[in-house]
Design a protein around this motif. Structure first.
Motif, PDB file in Angstrom:
ATOM      1  N   ARG A  96      -1.456   2.003   6.927  1.00 31.26           N
ATOM      2  CA  ARG A  96      -0.415   1.970   5.891  1.00 31.26           C
ATOM      3  C   ARG A  96       0.318   0.633   5.876  1.00 31.26           C
ATOM      4  N   LYS A  97       0.514   0.034   7.054  1.00 33.79           N
ATOM      5  CA  LYS A  97       1.276  -1.211   7.138  1.00 33.79           C
ATOM      6  C   LYS A  97       0.397  -2.457   7.051  1.00 33.79           C
TER       7      LYS A  97
ATOM      8  N   ARG B 221       0.829  -1.198   0.000  1.00 34.70           N
ATOM      9  CA  ARG B 221       0.000   0.000   0.000  1.00 34.70           C
ATOM     10  C   ARG B 221       0.869   1.256   0.000  1.00 34.70           C
TER      11      ARG B 221
ATOM     12  N   ALA C 214      -0.205   4.608  10.672  1.00 33.47           N
ATOM     13  CA  ALA C 214       0.707   3.500  10.381  1.00 33.47           C
ATOM     14  C   ALA C 214      -0.007   2.156  10.399  1.00 33.47           C
TER      15      ALA C 214
ATOM     16  N   PRO D 111       0.625   5.853  -0.147  1.00 32.61           N
ATOM     17  CA  PRO D 111      -0.204   6.908   0.452  1.00 32.61           C
ATOM     18  C   PRO D 111      -1.599   6.901  -0.164  1.00 32.61           C
ATOM     19  N   CYS D 112      -2.605   7.173   0.642  1.00 39.71           N
ATOM     20  CA  CYS D 112      -3.977   7.167   0.149  1.00 39.71           C
ATOM     21  C   CYS D 112      -4.243   8.423  -0.683  1.00 39.71           C
TER      22      CYS D 112
ATOM     23  N   ASP E 194      -3.550   2.738  -3.830  1.00 41.35           N
ATOM     24  CA  ASP E 194      -3.688   4.118  -3.369  1.00 41.35           C
ATOM     25  C   ASP E 194      -5.126   4.500  -3.004  1.00 41.35           C
TER      26      ASP E 194
ATOM     27  N   SER F 260      -6.343  14.102   6.208  1.00 40.96           N
ATOM     28  CA  SER F 260      -5.498  13.288   5.314  1.00 40.96           C
ATOM     29  C   SER F 260      -5.154  14.090   4.059  1.00 40.96           C
TER      30      SER F 260
ATOM     31  N   ASP G  86      -3.310   8.342   7.016  1.00 35.92           N
ATOM     32  CA  ASP G  86      -1.862   8.127   7.040  1.00 35.92           C
ATOM     33  C   ASP G  86      -1.435   7.333   8.269  1.00 35.92           C
TER      34      ASP G  86
END
Length: 488
Positions: free
Chosen positions: A468-469, A179, A465, A181-182, A425, A227, A463
């Protein structure tokens, strides 16, 4: 560098160069050892020099250098043409003539002006009739999402393909499928809809009552504000316009954009067009235009019968009326390169287990049939493949074409699409606030987080973690996004 691209077998115009006939004939022959044509010229000159007391004639040298110069100048054009030809010839695109997408063909491939308010009537009674008549295909013996995943995995094994993540590592040398950044926040605000399309991957209909609560709506707007990487708010359903919270989301996003905090924020409404003619929606087009909302609208055919067969009776006629309403409000002008604000893009999906036609070719056909003959305008046509989930999964299973369709998707895998799939994204939020990789995973209940239950109240920004992870969840249906020209 050009020599590596233009081997002799790609040299289509050697006979037209000012070369001596024997030399032109030899250059036109494929190099059996894979040598580039520059090397062939060199060897010809050397051989000719050897046969003439090691002296290369000026005419031969000039001819060879002239040919090399002409080829060098033409190299970019030839490469693009060859590359385009190769990409197009290797995939099994559906026909531009949609009438050829018949049940028989599917078996061979896979299965051995606005109305006044007083004149408005709802499409819902017709949708309910369609739902009742098609229940044998759409509803009977439906299976749970987990069982769906198992059956697709088995179909994948039957065609000899490994799981998706292993497949892209082996075939596309992609091991870092992670993944980023959105950029797009996609919200499914509810499953209520005035239609009951037989390909619908969220199984929407007038019978569905699930809708996003006010609390979840406000939390989604909070995440959007927190965000800064998000440049697009994508609202879908159901018919999102008929679900509560729709207007609040658009007003909140438009306020963020117009305040200057996020001036380039794009707002998208996934519209079915017929909703514009529903009683009570007389002001919808004005509302969308006022807030500069882009429209992405499904219209699976330029023919009435084909559209109604897939989306329900009277849908095509009402869709054309919906397009005319939007055109009257400035939508669809400016061609494919129009800026965001009042874009009107159409979406095509095949009527059965086929890959869509090449997008550019079908776009021309749509313009011929819709713009020239029906006087409606749109900016761009987008073609997507049907995802083998939910209603379309049931259709494939009961028609005996599930294995064949999975095989079609796998053998048309295009490694160029992998880095562009939406789950890299996008962040998708369901009507209940749960977070997913995409709208497809949402319907299969493949949630994010350790227990698959991460929601909009778990995090304070996209954003975070933990999000994101969180690994992207893949399964057999993912091949639908990577076949041929892709579907994300």
């Amino acid at each position: 560098g050009l020599g590596g691209i233009f081997e002799t077998r790609w040299f289509p115009f050697s006979a037209t160069l000012p070369l001596a006939p024997p030399m032109a004939t030899q250059l036109a022959k494929p190099a059996s050892d894979g040598r580039c044509w520059f090397a062939a010229i060199r060897d010809l000159l050397v051989r000719r020099g050897d046969s003439e007391n090691s002296t290369v004639s000026p005419a031969a040298l000039v001819a060879a250098l002239g040919g090399a110069t002409l080829a060098a100048l033409a190299a970019p054009t030839i490469y693009r043409s060859v590359h385009s030809w190769w990409l197009h010839r290797k995939f099994e695109y559906g026909p531009v003539d949609i009438t050829q997408m018949t049940t028989k063909a599917a078996q061979e491939i896979c299965g051995k002006g606005a109305l006044d308010a007083s004149q408005r009537t709802s499409l819902i009674p017709d949708a309910l009739l369609d739902l009742e008549e098609s229940s044998a295909i759409l509803q009977a013996e439906s299976v749970a999402p987990s069982e769906e995943c198992d059956q697709r995995a088995k179909a994948l094994a039957k065609v000899g393909a490994p799981p998706f993540r292993k497949f892209i590592k082996e075939r596309a040398n992609i091991s870092d499928f992670e993944r980023g950044p959105c950029k797009v926040l996609q919200l499914n605000v509810g499953l209520y809809c005035n239609q009951a399309c037989n390909h619908c991957h969220v199984e929407s209909s007038p019978l569905r009552k699930e809708m996003m609560s006010e609390e979840v709506v406000e939390r989604c707007l909070h995440l959007l504000r927190q965000s800064p990487s998000v440049n697009t708010l994508d609202i879908t359903g159901g018919a999102p316009e008929l679900n509560r919270g729709f207007k609040r989301l658009i007003e909140g996003a438009a306020e963020l954009r117009d305040s200057g905090a996020r001036p380039n924020l794009r707002i998208i409404d996934r519209c079915n067009l017929t909703v514009l003619l529903e009683p009570g929606q007389e002001g919808l087009a004005d509302f969308l235009a006022k807030h500069k909302v882009d429209i992405i609208a499904s219209l699976p055919s330029y023919e009435a019968d084909a559209t109604d067969k897939q989306r329900g009776r009277k849908v095509f006629q009402r869709s054309i009326e919906g397009l005319r309403i939007l055109n009257q409000h400035g939508y669809g002008a400016g061609g494919p390169c129009a800026k965001a604000g009042r874009r009107l893009d159409l979406v095509f999906n095949p009527p059965g287990p086929f890959l869509p036609p090449q997008q550019a070719c079908l776009d021309k056909k749509y313009r011929s049939e819709l713009c020239e003959k029906m006087d409606v305008q749109f900016n761009q046509l987008i073609t997507i493949a049907n995802m083998p989930i939910k209603r379309f999964f049931d259709f494939l299973r009961k028609k005996g074409t599930l294995d064949g369709y999975m095989d079609l998707l796998v053998r048309n895998f295009n490694p160029c699409t992998v880095k562009k799939v939406m789950c890299i994204d996008h962040v998708n939020v369901g009507w209940d606030g749960r977070i997913f990789d995409c709208d497809f995973n949402q319907q299969l209940e493949l949630g994010l987080g350790q227990d698959g239950k991460m929601d909009v109240f778990t995090i304070d920004t996209l954003d975070d973690a933990r999000l994101r992870k969180s690994p992207i969840r893949t399964a057999a249906h993912c091949f639908g996004c990577t076949a041929a020209q892709g579907s994300s």
